[in-house]
Design an enzyme around this catalytic site. Sequence first.
Site, PDB file in Angstrom:
ATOM      1  CB  SER A 166      40.608  43.297  40.784  1.00 21.68           C
ATOM      2  OG  SER A 166      41.316  43.255  39.914  1.00 21.68           O
TER       3      SER A 166
ATOM      4  CE  LYS B 153      42.708  39.351  38.836  1.00 20.59           C
ATOM      5  NZ  LYS B 153      41.597  40.680  39.504  1.00 20.59           N
TER       6      LYS B 153
END
Length: 257
Positions: A71, A142
């Site tokens: 990701s 993230k």
Amino acid sequence: MDTEAQHTERDPSATPAPGPAEGSRSARSGALSRPLEGPWRKAAALLTLCVVFLLLLSHFVVQPFLIPSGSMEPTLQVGDRVLVNKLAYRFGGEPRRGDVVVFDGRGSFVREGDQGNPVGRAVRSAGAALGLTEPAETDYVKRVIGVGGDRVVCCDRRGRLQVNGAAIDEPYLHPGDSPSQVPFDIVVPDGTLWVLGDHRSRSSDSRDHLGDPGGGMVPTGRVIGRVDWIGWPFGRWTSLGGPAAFAHVPDAGAAHG
């Protein structure tokens, strides 16, 4: 014939004293086992101290973190072991736009709930703290796009994110990805973060929780630390700095004023 004397001489109940050869063998065996016990005991004690030291270092200062998914590609790749700086926000510092952070997603990305067997959880937590096993399923990595007070919009006419009215060119995006296929226009509440993955087409991030309680915002208190280095493999050893993409973004108060 004196049979009584013969029986007395051959009586098996009489235990003979060990001869010189047997006694010396026993002494040598004891002498060899004792020196071996010392090094093994010292090695075990040293190993225990090293593990305890690493666990304390991981808990309070720098924690290895194994990247389990794609990701955050191309910035972070599957199998990378990064070093998470746990002191980055501990003494009054706050996450900034562009920081890559590791956070506990309970209450924002996943529901609060039972974490399973406490013994198994402790073992897994210790392995993850040393970078030997994958992190807990509730831990995420993230990039911070918006901080408290920011207005984040997707997207402008050129398909770029806007933060406080400033368009963002994102050089860290995965080749071929757009900033977002999901339109949004949100204001980040104080004390929370809006976070996205660099591989937007493969990232489950704040966009996926727009309709959930909290709207995909991550409380700053759930941030574990900032990813400052890629430590493994050696060929990818590098530091991660906040990109210049957000340098021109005005403060939220100035933008809204």
